[in-house]
Write a protein that holds these residues in place. Structure first.
Motif, PDB file in Angstrom:
ATOM      1  N   THR A 176       3.985  76.488 -52.685  1.00 23.61           N
ATOM      2  CA  THR A 176       2.815  75.619 -52.815  1.00 23.61           C
ATOM      3  C   THR A 176       3.271  74.161 -52.784  1.00 23.61           C
ATOM      4  O   THR A 176       4.461  73.878 -52.624  1.00 23.61           O
ATOM      5  N   TRP A 177       2.326  73.260 -52.946  1.00 22.32           N
ATOM      6  CA  TRP A 177       2.670  71.846 -52.782  1.00 22.32           C
ATOM      7  C   TRP A 177       1.737  70.940 -53.579  1.00 22.32           C
ATOM      8  O   TRP A 177       0.598  71.292 -53.881  1.00 22.32           O
ATOM      9  N   CYS A 178       2.281  69.805 -53.913  1.00 18.98           N
ATOM     10  CA  CYS A 178       1.460  68.704 -54.402  1.00 18.98           C
ATOM     11  C   CYS A 178       1.030  67.923 -53.156  1.00 18.98           C
ATOM     12  O   CYS A 178       1.386  68.288 -52.037  1.00 18.98           O
ATOM     13  N   VAL A 179       0.299  66.869 -53.334  1.00 19.38           N
ATOM     14  CA  VAL A 179       0.003  65.954 -52.217  1.00 19.38           C
ATOM     15  C   VAL A 179       0.344  64.556 -52.720  1.00 19.38           C
ATOM     16  O   VAL A 179      -0.504  63.693 -52.854  1.00 19.38           O
ATOM     17  N   GLY A 180       1.649  64.376 -53.013  1.00 16.90           N
ATOM     18  CA  GLY A 180       2.047  63.179 -53.750  1.00 16.90           C
ATOM     19  C   GLY A 180       1.671  63.402 -55.210  1.00 16.90           C
ATOM     20  O   GLY A 180       1.744  64.518 -55.729  1.00 16.90           O
ATOM     21  N   HIS A 181       1.213  62.370 -55.861  1.00 13.77           N
ATOM     22  CA  HIS A 181       0.836  62.478 -57.279  1.00 13.77           C
ATOM     23  C   HIS A 181      -0.477  63.236 -57.439  1.00 13.77           C
ATOM     24  O   HIS A 181      -1.453  62.972 -56.734  1.00 13.77           O
ATOM     25  N   LEU A 182      -0.491  64.174 -58.374  1.00 17.34           N
ATOM     26  CA  LEU A 182      -1.715  64.877 -58.742  1.00 17.34           C
ATOM     27  C   LEU A 182      -2.257  64.387 -60.084  1.00 17.34           C
ATOM     28  O   LEU A 182      -3.419  64.588 -60.411  1.00 17.34           O
ATOM     29  N   VAL A 183      -1.368  63.765 -60.860  1.00 18.45           N
ATOM     30  CA  VAL A 183      -1.694  63.317 -62.220  1.00 18.45           C
ATOM     31  C   VAL A 183      -1.359  61.843 -62.350  1.00 18.45           C
ATOM     32  O   VAL A 183      -0.384  61.365 -61.763  1.00 18.45           O
ATOM     33  N   THR A 184      -2.159  61.112 -63.124  1.00 17.80           N
ATOM     34  CA  THR A 184      -1.901  59.685 -63.329  1.00 17.80           C
ATOM     35  C   THR A 184      -2.134  59.308 -64.786  1.00 17.80           C
ATOM     36  O   THR A 184      -2.732  60.085 -65.551  1.00 17.80           O
ATOM     37  N   MET A 185      -1.690  58.130 -65.178  1.00 22.96           N
ATOM     38  CA  MET A 185      -1.904  57.642 -66.538  1.00 22.96           C
ATOM     39  C   MET A 185      -3.347  57.152 -66.692  1.00 22.96           C
ATOM     40  O   MET A 185      -3.911  56.558 -65.776  1.00 22.96           O
TER      41      MET A 185
END
Length: 701
Positions: A40-49
């Motif tokens: 599977t994969w992320c698409v760059g960042h999935l989570v942020t502050m």
């Protein structure tokens, strides 16, 4: 049946892992699954502050009283636009039949951070085995090696700590400093710029320092006053050739330490230079109106003015192939040669990496590891399919010059942290046809730099001559290339076709840039004249054909180009043009190889800096200068390149386990608090008017 889950940073990378692992199972929405594995994969960042208002809705309004904002526990949230993919990844990470997770995000601090945030927000049980895959290219053998040698994820906990701290640092400085400066100076900036809307003052740990470098350079150029000086050059006859030597007021000269000099090879006044020529010419033919003198000898007449060779030094000089490319060096060369921005160069390098053509691009190292050096034959041999360099590759393989590369300066394990230098993998050549013209040239540049290290040094014959004319010393240095060595590969003077090639005009420009980059005061000459020079001896007399006065003037500092600014960031604010010296500089510089182009791009996007796309020259905007003055009047240390670099060095110490994340956090929060409290006490908004008026004069339409 238990399964292994491989999680990549991008869909394209996940596809390469699936190919390498021979996972040809059914492709689902957001992952690929077979009987025993899932990719599977992320698409760059999935989570942020989360922004401050997530902690307390009242914090959405900017007020002095709520600053400094220093959360005890940071909050994070899923990025709305990629929530679907996050949920897919979360579901896979927590599936009961998944017992081993291979983390295959980019091998660096940011890649580590991307996965750790997902792991944190998905609440992945620690009962699952988590392994970190660390690779230097996306070739099949490298992917399989990375999986085979994967270490426990916990081995990278220090790197993870540094990644979290980097994000927290940028967050705290960005939010606290942008808010306090906007509240304190926003109205004044709005008034000065005669703007209808009040925009936030955007500052950051790295970007504000870079803004300061550009503004200071621009102001140095404005305040620079050109100073003329006057040199005296003599034309000397050697057989049927004339060459030139320049006067210098060395010890023994009547002008030694004279107040008439601007510097040892130039007079402050034109009249002083003319008088010197007149004194040396003596009773020879009179000076011309412009102060120059010519012998004007009749056929067969002997010279009346002679120069005696008082010293002659003959030696050989070797010039070694340059070190390999790291990202900053590649960005600088592409800016200089092809006039493309660092951001575009990084995108191209990333494309080449994803097409398996080059190794990992976000690297600071300019050398290879011992392990890679042992297998370097494969990289070289794979380039045989590249028409433009086939002859070079064949020569390297035939002579076996790659066999001792581990004993050279191009291999040094101690100079590598995460990744070695950018080199071609020798694979992926089938993708050449899909590359843009510019991408092909960048690839060709990487290939040539790589192959050049397997060639010997270029050998020059150099002769330095000192002559005396009536007691005054004139100097010249002549140089001729005797063995081209590695220049056979890197030479830009021959029109070429294929990878890395351009038009004849572009190739000529490449040669010009290459020559200018070779910082030498020697006058290049031809073999025929060098043979004449080699026969010269101390005490020989040479006819003086003429003496001329040449006017020069001091030059202001150069503006940064996008490439030279990246180099200056790498070297903690110093633009060190000498390659050997740059290689000796220790430290992380300002920003990282992965972020410098992005920072520069942001400064252009928010119109603090202007980037000329044709020349790649960078200048500040009026808004940028105003923001500089705001920061200079309030949080001056943000403009300090050495201090900014020290923060980056601190993160490196955390990543290496030399200091704890708690120690770093105490220093970070202390700094933010002191700076915010200091701004609160200031009452200097009115002082900005004078700075603004001074800068505005240079932006009149």
């Amino acid at each position: 049946m238990s399964k292994s889950l491989y999680i990549a940073e991008k869909p394209s990378v996940a596809t390469e892992f699936a190919k390498a692992l021979k996972i040809s199972g059914r492709k689902q929405d957001g992952y690929i699954e077979s009987d025993d594995a899932i990719v599977t994969w992320c698409v760059g960042h999935l989570v942020t502050m989360s922004y401050p208002e997530a902690y307390d809705p009242a914090l959405k309004k900017w007020t002095m009283e709520t600053l400094p904002f220093l959360p005890k526990q940071y909050r994070y949230e899923i990025i709305p636009s990629v929530k679907k993919q996050f949920n897919i990844v979360k579901g896979l990470l927590t599936r009961k039949d998944v017992d081993t997770i291979y983390v295959c995000t980019d091998s660096g601090r940011e890649g580590e951070y991307i996965y750790r945030l997902v792991d944190q927000e998905a609440k992945v049980p620690n009962t699952k085995q988590k392994k970190r895959v660390w690779i230097d290219s996306q070739t099949e053998e490298e992917i399989l090696r990375g999986i085979r040698e994967a270490k426990p994820l916990s081995a990278y906990d220090h790197l993870s700590d540094a990644a979290y701290l980097r994000a927290q640092e940028d967050y705290l400085m960005g939010i606290n400093f942008s808010r306090i400066l906007t509240l304190k100076y926003g109205n004044e900036v709005q008034r000065l710029l005669q703007s209808d809307k009040r925009g936030a003052i955007s500052v950051g740990r790295v970007m504000t320092c870079v803004l300061g470098m550009v503004v200071r350079r621009e102001r140095e150029i404005r305040s620079f006053v050109k100073t003329p000086f006057y040199r005296v050059i003599s034309g000397l006859q050697a057989e049927d050739k004339e060459f030139h030597a320049e006067f210098r007021a060395v010890e023994g000269s009547k002008y030694f330490n004279s107040p008439l000099l601007y510097k040892e090879n130039g007079f402050s006044e034109k009249t002083s230079a003319i008088k010197m020529i007149s004194d040396l010419a003596g009773d020879c033919p009179a000076l011309n109106e412009d102060g120059t003198w010519e012998a004007k000898l009749a056929p067969g007449e002997e010279a009346k003015l002679l120069a005696e060779i008082s010293n002659i030094e003959k030696k050989k000089e070797n010039k070694n192939p340059p070190l390999l490319y790291n990202l900053a060096e590649l960005q600088n060369d592409c800016s200089r040669l092809y006039k493309i921005s660092p951001d575009e160069t990084l995108k191209i390098a990333q494309e080449l990496y994803e097409k398996k053509m080059v190794t990992y691009p976000r690297t600071d190292a300019r050398v290879l590891s011992t392990a890679v050096a042992k297998e370097i034959y494969k990289n070289i041999k794979g380039l045989q399919g590249l028409n433009q360099v086939r002859d070079f590759v064949s020569e390297i393989l035939e002579k076996g010059t790659y066999k001792n590369i581990a004993k050279t300066r191009y291999v040094n394990d101690s100079q590598i942290t995460d990744h070695y230098a950018i080199i071609p993998t020798g694979q992926g050549l089938s993708a050449l046809q899909s590359l843009s013209h510019t991408a092909a040239r960048v690839y060709g540049t990487i290939v040539k730099r790589f192959l050049s290290i397997f060639y010997p040094a270029a050998e020059y014959r150099k002769v330095s001559i000192t002559v005396k004319i009536k007691g005054e010393s004139f100097f010249t240095s002549l140089r001729v290339l005797e063995k081209e060595g590695y220049l056979k590969v890197l030479g830009y003077d021959k029109p070429s076709s294929g990878v890395g090639a351009g038009s004849d005009k572009a190739n000529a420009k490449d040669k010009k840039d290459t020559d200018e980059n070779d910082s030498s005061d020697d006058e290049n000459t031809d073999q025929g004249f060098m043979q004449i020079v080699m026969n010269m001896k101390k005490g020989m007399l040479l006819p003086v054909n003429n003496m001329v006065m040449k006017e020069g003037e001091t030059a202001p500092p150069k503006r940064y180009s996008s490439g030279s600014l990246i180099l200056a960031m790498e070297n903690a604010g110093q633009l060190i043009e000498d390659e050997e010296l740059r290689a000796q500089i220790k430290g992380s510089g300002i920003g990282t190889s992965a972020t410098r182009a992005e920072i520069l791009n942001k400064l252009v996007t928010i119109t603090y800096l202007n980037l000329n796309k044709k020349t790649q020259i960078i200048t500040p905007t009026l808004l940028g200068e105003v923001i500089y003055d705001v920061v200079n009047s309030s949080i001056k240390s943000l403009l300090n390149a050495e201090l900014t670099a020290s923060w980056e060095k601190g993160l490196t110490y955390v990543a290496e386990g030399q200091i704890t994340k708690e120690e770093y956090t105490v220093k970070l929060e202390g700094f933010v608090s002191r700076m915010v409290d200091g701004v609160k006490k200031l009452n200097n908004q009115g002082a900005l008017t004078r700075y603004f008026q001074e800068a505005k004069a240079f932006y009149k339409k």
